[in-house]
Design a protein around this motif. Structure first.
Motif, mmCIF file in Angstrom:
data_model
loop_
_atom_site.group_PDB
_atom_site.id
_atom_site.type_symbol
_atom_site.label_atom_id
_atom_site.label_comp_id
_atom_site.label_asym_id
_atom_site.label_seq_id
_atom_site.Cartn_x
_atom_site.Cartn_y
_atom_site.Cartn_z
ATOM 1 N N ILE A 116 18.366 33.070 36.227
ATOM 2 C CA ILE A 116 19.289 33.598 34.680
ATOM 3 C C ILE A 116 18.607 35.133 33.677
ATOM 4 C CG2 ILE A 116 17.208 32.782 33.428
ATOM 5 C CD1 ILE A 116 19.234 31.415 30.912
ATOM 6 N N GLY A 117 19.481 36.079 33.118
ATOM 7 C CA GLY A 117 19.161 37.129 33.348
ATOM 8 C C GLY A 117 18.687 38.212 34.668
ATOM 9 N N SER A 118 19.217 37.780 35.881
ATOM 10 C CA SER A 118 19.439 38.373 36.664
ATOM 11 C C SER A 118 20.882 39.157 36.500
ATOM 12 C CB SER A 118 19.484 38.154 37.999
ATOM 13 O OG SER A 118 20.243 37.901 39.015
ATOM 14 N N THR A 119 21.038 40.467 36.742
ATOM 15 C CA THR A 119 21.969 41.453 36.727
ATOM 16 C C THR A 119 23.130 40.954 38.115
ATOM 17 O OG1 THR A 119 20.641 42.837 37.616
ATOM 18 C CG2 THR A 119 20.828 43.033 35.383
ATOM 19 N N ARG A 120 22.787 40.862 39.104
ATOM 20 C CA ARG A 120 23.062 40.383 40.133
ATOM 21 C C ARG A 120 23.916 38.954 39.859
ATOM 22 N NH1 ARG A 120 18.982 42.601 42.482
ATOM 23 N NH2 ARG A 120 17.920 40.416 42.736
ATOM 24 N N THR A 121 23.417 38.333 39.033
ATOM 25 C CA THR A 121 23.671 36.680 38.838
ATOM 26 C C THR A 121 25.346 37.122 38.171
ATOM 27 O OG1 THR A 121 22.007 35.672 39.801
ATOM 28 C CG2 THR A 121 23.598 34.035 38.269
ATOM 29 N N GLY A 122 24.564 37.283 36.565
ATOM 30 C CA GLY A 122 25.361 37.716 36.512
ATOM 31 C C GLY A 122 27.207 38.062 36.352
ATOM 32 N N ALA A 123 26.424 38.843 38.182
ATOM 33 C CA ALA A 123 27.813 39.987 38.193
ATOM 34 C C ALA A 123 28.405 39.010 39.018
ATOM 35 C CB ALA A 123 27.429 41.175 38.759
ATOM 36 N N LEU A 124 27.938 38.224 39.883
ATOM 37 C CA LEU A 124 28.457 36.703 40.062
ATOM 38 C C LEU A 124 29.414 36.138 39.234
ATOM 39 C CD1 LEU A 124 26.338 35.499 42.814
ATOM 40 C CD2 LEU A 124 28.114 37.024 43.435
ATOM 41 N N ILE A 125 29.360 35.613 38.623
ATOM 42 C CA ILE A 125 29.263 34.508 37.297
ATOM 43 C C ILE A 125 31.490 36.121 37.035
ATOM 44 C CG2 ILE A 125 29.847 33.888 35.065
ATOM 45 C CD1 ILE A 125 26.886 33.153 35.637
ATOM 46 N N ASP A 126 30.820 36.765 36.056
ATOM 47 C CA ASP A 126 31.908 37.923 35.564
ATOM 48 C C ASP A 126 32.655 38.380 37.027
ATOM 49 O OD1 ASP A 126 30.187 37.900 33.997
ATOM 50 O OD2 ASP A 126 29.545 40.095 33.743
ATOM 51 N N GLY A 127 32.694 38.494 37.495
ATOM 52 C CA GLY A 127 33.524 38.545 38.955
ATOM 53 C C GLY A 127 34.819 36.896 38.831
ATOM 54 N N VAL A 128 33.726 36.206 39.199
ATOM 55 C CA VAL A 128 34.943 35.043 39.034
ATOM 56 C C VAL A 128 35.815 34.635 38.310
ATOM 57 C CG1 VAL A 128 34.856 32.298 39.351
ATOM 58 C CG2 VAL A 128 33.169 33.734 40.168
ATOM 59 N N ARG A 129 34.600 34.866 36.273
ATOM 60 C CA ARG A 129 35.561 35.148 36.213
ATOM 61 C C ARG A 129 36.901 36.271 35.317
ATOM 62 N NH1 ARG A 129 30.531 34.602 32.371
ATOM 63 N NH2 ARG A 129 30.371 32.280 32.068
ATOM 64 N N GLN A 130 37.263 37.522 36.429
ATOM 65 C CA GLN A 130 38.110 38.188 36.403
ATOM 66 C C GLN A 130 38.466 37.929 37.286
ATOM 67 O OE1 GLN A 130 38.449 40.886 33.983
ATOM 68 N NE2 GLN A 130 39.420 41.726 35.672
ATOM 69 N N ALA A 131 38.066 37.102 38.306
ATOM 70 C CA ALA A 131 38.984 37.057 39.502
ATOM 71 C C ALA A 131 40.470 36.296 38.881
ATOM 72 C CB ALA A 131 38.977 36.970 40.473
ATOM 73 N N ALA A 132 40.177 34.708 37.902
ATOM 74 C CA ALA A 132 40.891 34.443 37.865
ATOM 75 C C ALA A 132 41.453 34.269 36.559
ATOM 76 C CB ALA A 132 39.827 33.154 36.237
ATOM 77 N N PHE A 133 41.255 35.625 35.854
ATOM 78 C CA PHE A 133 42.020 36.284 34.788
ATOM 79 C C PHE A 133 43.133 37.033 35.451
ATOM 80 C CE2 PHE A 133 43.555 40.108 32.612
ATOM 81 C CZ PHE A 133 43.015 39.992 31.134
ATOM 82 N N THR A 134 42.404 38.009 36.439
ATOM 83 C CA THR A 134 43.762 38.400 36.915
ATOM 84 C C THR A 134 45.126 37.354 37.958
ATOM 85 O OG1 THR A 134 42.463 40.678 37.606
ATOM 86 C CG2 THR A 134 44.165 40.278 39.037
ATOM 87 N N GLN A 135 44.216 36.077 38.661
ATOM 88 C CA GLN A 135 45.228 35.631 38.816
ATOM 89 C C GLN A 135 47.038 34.811 37.755
ATOM 90 O OE1 GLN A 135 46.164 34.532 41.739
ATOM 91 N NE2 GLN A 135 44.461 36.081 42.601
ATOM 92 N N ILE A 136 46.257 35.116 36.566
ATOM 93 C CA ILE A 136 47.046 33.721 35.868
ATOM 94 C C ILE A 136 48.098 34.732 34.706
ATOM 95 C CG2 ILE A 136 46.848 32.549 33.083
ATOM 96 C CD1 ILE A 136 45.146 31.305 35.856
ATOM 97 N N VAL A 137 47.063 35.799 34.395
ATOM 98 C CA VAL A 137 48.392 37.093 34.403
ATOM 99 C C VAL A 137 49.410 37.662 35.018
ATOM 100 C CG1 VAL A 137 48.333 40.005 33.704
ATOM 101 C CG2 VAL A 137 46.372 38.435 33.031
ATOM 102 N N ALA A 138 48.884 37.625 36.710
ATOM 103 C CA ALA A 138 50.048 37.774 37.480
ATOM 104 C C ALA A 138 51.071 36.505 37.451
ATOM 105 C CB ALA A 138 48.963 37.586 39.004
ATOM 106 N N HIS A 139 50.869 35.113 37.454
ATOM 107 C CA HIS A 139 51.410 34.470 36.873
ATOM 108 C C HIS A 139 52.511 34.592 35.910
ATOM 109 C CE1 HIS A 139 50.326 31.850 40.745
ATOM 110 N NE2 HIS A 139 49.226 31.949 40.541
ATOM 111 N N LEU A 140 51.930 35.241 34.898
ATOM 112 C CA LEU A 140 53.007 35.745 33.483
ATOM 113 C C LEU A 140 54.014 36.775 33.914
ATOM 114 C CD1 LEU A 140 49.954 34.891 30.854
ATOM 115 C CD2 LEU A 140 52.016 33.210 31.714
ATOM 116 N N ASP A 141 53.660 37.722 35.371
ATOM 117 C CA ASP A 141 54.292 38.620 35.276
ATOM 118 C C ASP A 141 54.086 39.691 34.569
ATOM 119 O OD1 ASP A 141 56.240 39.911 36.860
ATOM 120 O OD2 ASP A 141 57.616 39.600 35.957
ATOM 121 N N VAL A 142 53.080 39.888 34.129
ATOM 122 C CA VAL A 142 52.603 41.666 32.989
ATOM 123 C C VAL A 142 51.507 42.049 33.990
ATOM 124 C CG1 VAL A 142 51.547 41.245 30.863
ATOM 125 C CG2 VAL A 142 52.453 39.708 31.027
ATOM 126 N N GLN A 143 52.436 43.218 33.926
ATOM 127 C CA GLN A 143 51.343 44.171 34.363
ATOM 128 C C GLN A 143 50.378 44.935 33.695
ATOM 129 O OE1 GLN A 143 52.176 45.115 37.449
ATOM 130 N NE2 GLN A 143 54.033 43.301 37.192
#
Length: 231
Positions: A116-143
């Motif tokens: 906790i507090g590690s910027t590297r660990t935080g970046a990993l978590i944020d990366g998962v969330r961003q990937a999920a966000f990108t996938q869902i938006v793509a399914h909605l066919d929104v650019q």
């Protein structure tokens, strides 16, 4: 003739083995409760050799989290075929498969664990969330997602995380029920936002256009219509 001697692993092969062993242990117990000695024993090597490949438990922990993050990210990949509700349900089923398989490791990934507090660990978590966000938006066919659509999708991802963590804490609600409820939650969040924004209304219309009469979103409407009337 077999001599019984162990095959010597290369550097990368040994590192991958240690990451797999650590991730397996972290999947059943909190990383805080897993020692380097246990990791070494499970890998069949000495404690000093673990430190030869990783400077410390923190670095090995982060490598294991990176592996878990990559695997979790892959669970959100879904073919763009068929009704959206059915796609989201399959994603949630794979998401809960991961949660069920990795338990404490998932909690550590989402909550930060000993890193906790590690910027590297935080970046990993944020990366998962961003990937999920990108996938869902793509399914909605929104650019270019609007601010309201971004709010809906990111709120839903956060809700899925929270639901999974609460489910792990005693599994007091049926998993299959929660998977379906999260799909309905997405539809509800989108519908409420559509009441405030025409761009979101267009998204919801597209969501419903391909939805069959027995689909996930129709199921939500049916459940609401069946709510008992007050006496």
């Amino acid at each position: 003739m077999t001599t019984g001697a162990r095959r010597r692993m290369g550097v990368e092969e040994r590192r991958e083995q240690l990451i797999s062993v650590a991730l397996g242990l972290f999947s059943h117990r909190s990383p805080d409760d897993v020692s380097i000695d246990e990791i070494a024993e499970a890998a069949g090597i000495s404690r000093p050799l673990v430190y030869h490949y990783f400077p410390g438990k923190q670095q090995l922990y982060e490598a294991a989290l990176r592996r878990a993050a990559d695997e979790l990210t892959a669970r959100f990949v879904e073919p763009h075929e068929g009704p959206l509700g059915a796609r989201l349900l399959r994603v949630m089923q794979r998401f809960f498969d991961f949660v069920d398989e990795h338990g404490p490791g998932f909690s550590a990934l989402m909550r930060g664990g000993p890193a906790i507090g590690s910027t590297r660990t935080g970046a990993l978590i944020d990366g998962v969330r961003q990937a999920a966000f990108t996938q869902i938006v793509a399914h909605l066919d929104v650019q270019e997602p609007s601010p309201r659509l971004e709010l809906v999708v990111r709120s839903w991802i956060s809700l899925a995380e929270t639901t999974a963590l609460l489910w792990l804490d005693g599994q007091r609600l049926p998993r299959a029920e929660l998977e379906r409820q999260l799909v309905h939650d997405f539809a509800a969040l989108a519908a409420v936002s559509a009441a405030y924004d025409e761009r979101m209304a267009q998204v919801v219309r597209r969501m419903l256009a391909d939805e069959p009469a027995d689909g996930m979103f129709a199921d939500l409407v049916g459940r609401l219509l069946e709510l008992p009337q007050p006496a």
